[in-house]
Design a protein around this motif. Structure first.
Motif, PDB file in Angstrom:
ATOM      1  N   ILE A 279       1.074  -1.321  -0.055  1.00 27.48           N
ATOM      2  CA  ILE A 279      -0.019   0.167  -0.136  1.00 27.48           C
ATOM      3  C   ILE A 279       0.825   1.359   0.123  1.00 27.48           C
ATOM      4  CG2 ILE A 279      -1.800   1.197   1.441  1.00 27.48           C
ATOM      5  CD1 ILE A 279      -2.273  -1.676   2.653  1.00 27.48           C
TER       6      ILE A 279
ATOM      7  N   LEU B 246       0.346   5.615   0.042  1.00 28.88           N
ATOM      8  CA  LEU B 246      -0.676   6.623   0.049  1.00 28.88           C
ATOM      9  C   LEU B 246      -0.374   7.860  -0.590  1.00 28.88           C
ATOM     10  CD1 LEU B 246      -1.939   5.763   3.549  1.00 28.88           C
ATOM     11  CD2 LEU B 246      -3.004   4.873   1.576  1.00 28.88           C
TER      12      LEU B 246
ATOM     13  N   GLU C 228       5.996   6.286   0.003  1.00 28.04           N
ATOM     14  CA  GLU C 228       6.511   4.897  -0.788  1.00 28.04           C
ATOM     15  C   GLU C 228       5.513   3.742  -0.493  1.00 28.04           C
ATOM     16  OE1 GLU C 228       9.790   4.472  -2.289  1.00 28.04           O
ATOM     17  OE2 GLU C 228       9.621   6.668  -2.315  1.00 28.04           O
ATOM     18  N   PRO C 229       5.581   2.949  -1.460  1.00 28.99           N
ATOM     19  CA  PRO C 229       4.696   1.666  -1.149  1.00 28.99           C
ATOM     20  C   PRO C 229       5.306   0.714   0.131  1.00 28.99           C
ATOM     21  CG  PRO C 229       6.071   1.350  -3.182  1.00 28.99           C
ATOM     22  CD  PRO C 229       6.397   2.667  -2.636  1.00 28.99           C
TER      23      PRO C 229
ATOM     24  N   ASN D 142      -3.541   3.606  -2.843  1.00 26.93           N
ATOM     25  CA  ASN D 142      -2.754   2.597  -4.117  1.00 26.93           C
ATOM     26  C   ASN D 142      -2.607   1.327  -3.346  1.00 26.93           C
ATOM     27  OD1 ASN D 142      -2.041   4.491  -6.220  1.00 26.93           O
ATOM     28  ND2 ASN D 142      -1.382   5.559  -4.680  1.00 26.93           N
ATOM     29  N   VAL D 143      -3.403   0.370  -3.928  1.00 31.38           N
ATOM     30  CA  VAL D 143      -3.286  -1.022  -3.474  1.00 31.38           C
ATOM     31  C   VAL D 143      -2.783  -2.061  -4.268  1.00 31.38           C
ATOM     32  CG1 VAL D 143      -4.540  -2.672  -1.819  1.00 31.38           C
ATOM     33  CG2 VAL D 143      -5.144  -0.471  -1.662  1.00 31.38           C
TER      34      VAL D 143
ATOM     35  N   PHE E  76       6.481  -6.083  -7.435  1.00 34.07           N
ATOM     36  CA  PHE E  76       5.127  -5.619  -6.784  1.00 34.07           C
ATOM     37  C   PHE E  76       4.068  -5.999  -8.071  1.00 34.07           C
ATOM     38  CE2 PHE E  76       7.110  -1.572  -4.710  1.00 34.07           C
ATOM     39  CZ  PHE E  76       7.285  -2.445  -3.522  1.00 34.07           C
ATOM     40  N   GLY E  77       2.897  -6.038  -7.475  1.00 37.07           N
ATOM     41  CA  GLY E  77       1.684  -6.410  -8.297  1.00 37.07           C
ATOM     42  C   GLY E  77       1.135  -5.184  -8.980  1.00 37.07           C
TER      43      GLY E  77
ATOM     44  N   ARG F  29      -1.262  -2.174  -9.518  1.00 40.82           N
ATOM     45  CA  ARG F  29      -2.267  -1.490  -8.397  1.00 40.82           C
ATOM     46  C   ARG F  29      -3.374  -0.948  -8.526  1.00 40.82           C
ATOM     47  NH1 ARG F  29      -0.230   4.387  -8.649  1.00 40.82           N
ATOM     48  NH2 ARG F  29       1.200   4.139 -10.315  1.00 40.82           N
TER      49      ARG F  29
ATOM     50  N   GLU G 182      -6.014   2.079  -7.743  1.00 33.75           N
ATOM     51  CA  GLU G 182      -5.985   3.545  -6.815  1.00 33.75           C
ATOM     52  C   GLU G 182      -7.188   3.890  -6.558  1.00 33.75           C
ATOM     53  OE1 GLU G 182      -3.912   6.981  -8.542  1.00 33.75           O
ATOM     54  OE2 GLU G 182      -4.733   8.359  -7.068  1.00 33.75           O
TER      55      GLU G 182
HETATM   56  P1  ADP Z   1       0.874   8.165 -10.138  1.00 31.94           P
HETATM   57  O1  ADP Z   1       1.716   9.277 -10.639  1.00 31.94           O
HETATM   58  O2  ADP Z   1       0.204   7.216 -11.207  1.00 31.94           O
HETATM   59  O3  ADP Z   1       0.126   8.562  -8.904  1.00 31.94           O
HETATM   60  P2  ADP Z   1       3.036   7.365  -8.378  1.00 31.94           P
HETATM   61  O4  ADP Z   1       4.514   6.802  -8.896  1.00 31.94           O
HETATM   62  O5  ADP Z   1       3.217   8.752  -8.149  1.00 31.94           O
HETATM   63  O6  ADP Z   1       1.783   6.990  -9.499  1.00 31.94           O
HETATM   64  O7  ADP Z   1       2.691   6.429  -7.257  1.00 31.94           O
HETATM   65  C1  ADP Z   1       1.479   7.010  -6.564  1.00 31.94           C
HETATM   66  C2  ADP Z   1       1.451   6.259  -5.212  1.00 31.94           C
HETATM   67  O8  ADP Z   1       1.461   4.455  -5.592  1.00 31.94           O
HETATM   68  C3  ADP Z   1       2.758   6.027  -4.278  1.00 31.94           C
HETATM   69  O9  ADP Z   1       2.152   6.265  -2.992  1.00 31.94           O
HETATM   70  C4  ADP Z   1       3.314   4.717  -4.555  1.00 31.94           C
HETATM   71  O10 ADP Z   1       3.841   4.360  -3.050  1.00 31.94           O
HETATM   72  C5  ADP Z   1       2.069   4.115  -4.824  1.00 31.94           C
HETATM   73  N1  ADP Z   1       2.354   2.754  -5.572  1.00 31.94           N
HETATM   74  C6  ADP Z   1       3.257   2.828  -6.646  1.00 31.94           C
HETATM   75  N2  ADP Z   1       3.445   1.364  -6.823  1.00 31.94           N
HETATM   76  C7  ADP Z   1       2.437   0.586  -6.074  1.00 31.94           C
HETATM   77  C8  ADP Z   1       2.034  -0.813  -6.069  1.00 31.94           C
HETATM   78  N3  ADP Z   1       2.477  -1.786  -6.920  1.00 31.94           N
HETATM   79  N4  ADP Z   1       1.424  -1.303  -5.036  1.00 31.94           N
HETATM   80  C9  ADP Z   1       0.770  -0.095  -4.304  1.00 31.94           C
HETATM   81  N5  ADP Z   1       1.127   1.023  -4.166  1.00 31.94           N
HETATM   82  C10 ADP Z   1       2.115   1.498  -5.360  1.00 31.94           C
END
Ligand code: ADP
Ligand code: MG
Ligand code: ZN
Length: 476
Positions: free
Chosen positions: A8, A10, A157-158, A197-198, A208-209, A211, A213
């Protein structure tokens, strides 16, 4: 069935508590009539120029410092282009490649286990307006009061692995923002909001799988429920042999489900580019020093101090320090009566319960901290029993005022005078000859019965210690 692990990350938006908007001098006040706080800049008229609000920079920088970010000496405002009626310029001013702060961290504690969550970046941006859909006249309206209100977006960060960790992180962030005095943290009014983001992956897998949002979660409870739902939904998908698609989903709190809003193929291409109307933001080192010196004691440090200096349990310290005003209240009460653990007990039980029922925050209480302290002292000194203290607490909470005066007015002072108490005891013993007989024959459990009877006769005002002592003497 494979075992899965959730991942996850956020994205949190916090509205900054500035008086005026980020690029114009309009008021940020919530609750004004629609379009009352609007000027040519925030309504997107051509030919006007945005001017950066320094207070917003100060607040964003302070948040950066509070969560150990590196502040970028120069950051750049960029245009994020998209069309929506609540965005009259056709772009949102945000930061993209060079945000004001990066590489921070937030410590959380879940079930006694400490963990550090990485913060990727904090960037500054303006809020959009709001569309109002009216059912009565079958029309939609645009309210631009919120347009151009300053926000920071804090991207994690995730690093989180459960809904509990996500909520703990959010609560800590909110607490820090409120301590800094830069955001009111009100989730219902939207001044603190989050997208989750999950994804899930088989346990042990590095990668990572895919995600999803999740948007539209406006309470800690709903964040928790939305994440749990989403984890389960993704597990079910994989178990059924379906692939997870990268998409944006909306949480519906009434049905407790998330539903697809738009897929990746419909994802926006915002065509970010540096805003030519705004010069790069340079942070002045002297100002930074000044702001750093103004940082208050932060929740984590205060929590530790409450444990060390006041001897509070980890749980009590965490609960009382979570809200800055409540922690201030506690310290003010302790200053009036130096019995922190006893005061904490009253806060944790009576005060928080009444606050919850009345939906009041610590800053709104009628009961002054010094009067809570007085109440604790009255009980401590045996002027009233703990039971009476609890009985009068709801009144004190509702009206405030001096507990000593209330106790006197209601005639609740504890009976600590032996002769008065002996009278009551004699009456009870005379009225219960069979029990007295049985007690003397060895049924010593009946002591509780006698105590209860005397308490009843004295309306709970008998001093319990003295009562037990006198009863034992009379029955021996
Ligand atoms: P975007 O610009 O599409 O929103 P970002 O790279 O800014 O993408 O990431 C947005 C959020 O998603 C961040 O908080 C990140 O930690 C989270 N995130 C990225 N990859 C994953 C994943 N595989 N699973 C869960 N959360 C993720
Ligand atoms: Mg994002
Ligand atoms: Zn304006």
């Amino acid at each position: 069935m494979a075992e899965y692990e959730a991942v996850i990350g956020l994205e949190v938006h916090a509205q900054l508590l500035t008086e005026s908007k980020i690029f114009c001098s309009c008021s940020t006040r919530f609750g004004n009539d629609p379009n009352e706080n609007v000027c040519p800049v925030c309504s997107g008229m051509p030919g006007v120029l945005p001017v950066l609000n320094e207070r917003a920079v100060e607040y964003a920088a302070k948040m950066g410092m509070a969560i150990d970010c590196a502040l970028n000496p120069v950051s750049v405002f960029a245009r994020k282009n998209y069309f929506y009626p609540d965005l009259p310029k056709g772009y949102q001013i945000s930061q993209f490649e060079l945000p004001i702060a990066e590489h921070g961290k937030v410590d959380i504690l879940v079930d006694g286990v400490a963990k550090t969550i990485g913060v990727t970046r904090i960037h500054m941006e303006e809020d959009a307006g709001k569309n109002i859909h009216s059912a009565t006249d079958n029309a939609s309206y645009v309210d631009l009061n919120r347009a151009c209100v300053p926000l920071i977006e804090i991207v994690s960060e995730p690093d989180m692995r459960s809904a509990d960790e996500a909520v703990a992180y959010l609560k800590e962030l909110r607490s820090i923002l409120v301590y800094l005095g830069i955001c009111d943290g009100n989730m219902e009014e939207g001044s603190f909001r989050c997208d989750a983001n999950v994804s899930i992956r088989p346990k042990g897998q590095e990668e990572f799988g895919t995600r999803a949002e999740i948007k539209n979660v406006n309470s800690f409870r709903n964040v928790h429920k939305a994440i749990e739902y989403e984890i389960q939904r993704q597990k079910d998908c994989l178990e059924d042999g379906e692939a997870i698609v990268q998409e944006t989903r909306l949480y519906n709190p009434d049905k407790n489900v998330t539903a697809s809003m738009r897929g990746k193929e419909e994802a926006h291409d915002y065509r970010y580019f540096p805003d030519p109307d705004l010069v790069p933001l340079k942070l002045d080192p002297a100002k930074l020093e000044q702001w750093k010196a103004q940082l208050p004691e932060l929740p984590r440090v205060r929590r530790q101090r409450f444990e060390n200096d006041f001897g509070l349990s980890a749980n009590d310290a965490a609960t009382i320090t979570a809200e800055r005003d409540l922690a201030d209240y506690f310290e003010a009460a302790c200053a009036a009566y130096a019995q922190p653990k006893k005061i904490a007990n009253w806060i944790m039980s009576e005060l928080l319960r009444e606050m919850g029922e009345a939906k009041l925050a610590a800053a709104q209480l009628k009961l002054a901290p010094s009067d809570l302290a007085k109440l604790v002292k009255l009980v401590d000194e045996g002027v009233i029993s703990g039971k009476i203290g609890k009985q009068i607490f709801p009144d004190l909470f509702a009206q405030g005022g001096d507990p000593e005066a209330l106790v006197k007015a209601k005639g609740l002072v504890q009976i600590s005078d032996s002769s008065a108490l002996e009278e009551a005891i004699d009456a009870v013993l005379a009225a219960s000859p069979a029990e007295v007989e049985a007690y003397k024959g060895g049924k010593t459990k009946l002591m509780g019965f006698f105590v209860g009877q005397v308490m009843k006769a004295t309306k709970g005002q008998a001093n319990p210690g003295l009562l037990n002592q006198l009863l034992a003497k009379k029955l021996s």
